[in-house]
Enzyme design. Sequence first.
Site, short mmCIF file in Angstrom:
data_model
loop_
_atom_site.label_atom_id
_atom_site.label_comp_id
_atom_site.label_asym_id
_atom_site.label_seq_id
_atom_site.Cartn_x
_atom_site.Cartn_y
_atom_site.Cartn_z
N ASP A 42 45.48 64.70 26.58
CA ASP A 42 46.26 64.41 27.33
C ASP A 42 46.70 62.82 28.32
OD1 ASP A 42 47.02 65.91 29.36
OD2 ASP A 42 48.86 66.31 28.69
N ASP A 174 46.51 29.66 53.10
CA ASP A 174 48.06 29.70 53.97
C ASP A 174 48.71 29.99 54.50
OD1 ASP A 174 48.06 32.56 54.53
OD2 ASP A 174 48.64 32.51 51.49
N LYS A 197 50.30 25.21 50.75
CA LYS A 197 50.53 25.47 49.52
C LYS A 197 51.78 26.30 49.34
CE LYS A 197 49.51 30.79 49.33
NZ LYS A 197 47.89 31.13 48.41
N ALA A 229 41.61 34.99 41.60
CA ALA A 229 41.40 33.37 42.16
C ALA A 229 41.65 32.07 42.45
CB ALA A 229 39.54 33.48 42.08
#
Length: 316
Positions: A42, A174, A197, A229
């Site tokens: 299960d 960033d 960004k 990516a």
Amino acid sequence: MLSYRDSKLKVFAGNSNPALAEEIARHIGVPLGDAHITTFSDGEVQVRLNESVRGADVFVIQSTSNPVNDHLIEMLVMIDALKRASAHSINVVMPYYGYARQDRKARARDPITAKLVANLIETAGANRVIAMDLHAMQIQGFFDIPVDHLLGIPILAQYFIEKHLHDVVVVSPDHGGVTRARQLADRLGAPIAIIDKRRPEPNVVQVMNIVGQVEDRTVILIDDMIDTAGTMTLGAEALIKAGAREVYACGTHPVLSGPAIERLKDAPFTEIVVTNTISVAPSKRLPNMVVLSVASLIAEAIVRVHEKLSVSRLFD
């Protein structure tokens, strides 16, 4: 190779990255613990320990990578089994900490799942966590048990030092990754640049502009992980347009989900440099992908924790 001989130090592995666990055990000089992890029909997880752990310092190596929930439950059940088998201490080694990106409430009614996972690990019975390159440093504070945070930067830096690259600039994809980029840049003696960004929604990135000098430079674009990516490939295209001579992608955790491989195939990377915190399937190993091992670093950290020595000395 440490060739360590102490019957009170035991290393066990879940199913997320057995090759890394084997390599870590070899570096320490101990056999990998005898445990059997299966599922019932299960889907319930069953863990069976086939050796005594009474009084031992046990280290469980398990990345909570895809399938994240299966690997997380495996870890929790193994911790419970070790606790009930009278292990002296249970140390969870998480080369990759899944759910780390859900570390705050970005919108109303959001869960903080990284904290929930920390609670689950503690409740199961762990005494310590050893993690590597957490997505957010504050996750260490989600635990009320000791957390040793290992860094992949020294391993990545050594690789690039040995390549003897010229006119290098380290680029953060960033603003949040500036500290990471600066750590690598300091080791390479290179300047940094930043990609400004905007992320309108998860896994969707828009590059605004590049802050710093990248023209006619060898660029190392670094992040803590490469997931879909999108950030890396869009960043590479922007850097090439800005005049970069060549671009290397660099990240500790190769999550590589969804369209990542197709994007990386088409991206203008000289090399894609990652580590083996997450097992990279042969089908995802691109010709220009380099996978560095973190086994010796983790092995040294395990021995230092067992012997009650400083772990931070590893980064001096």
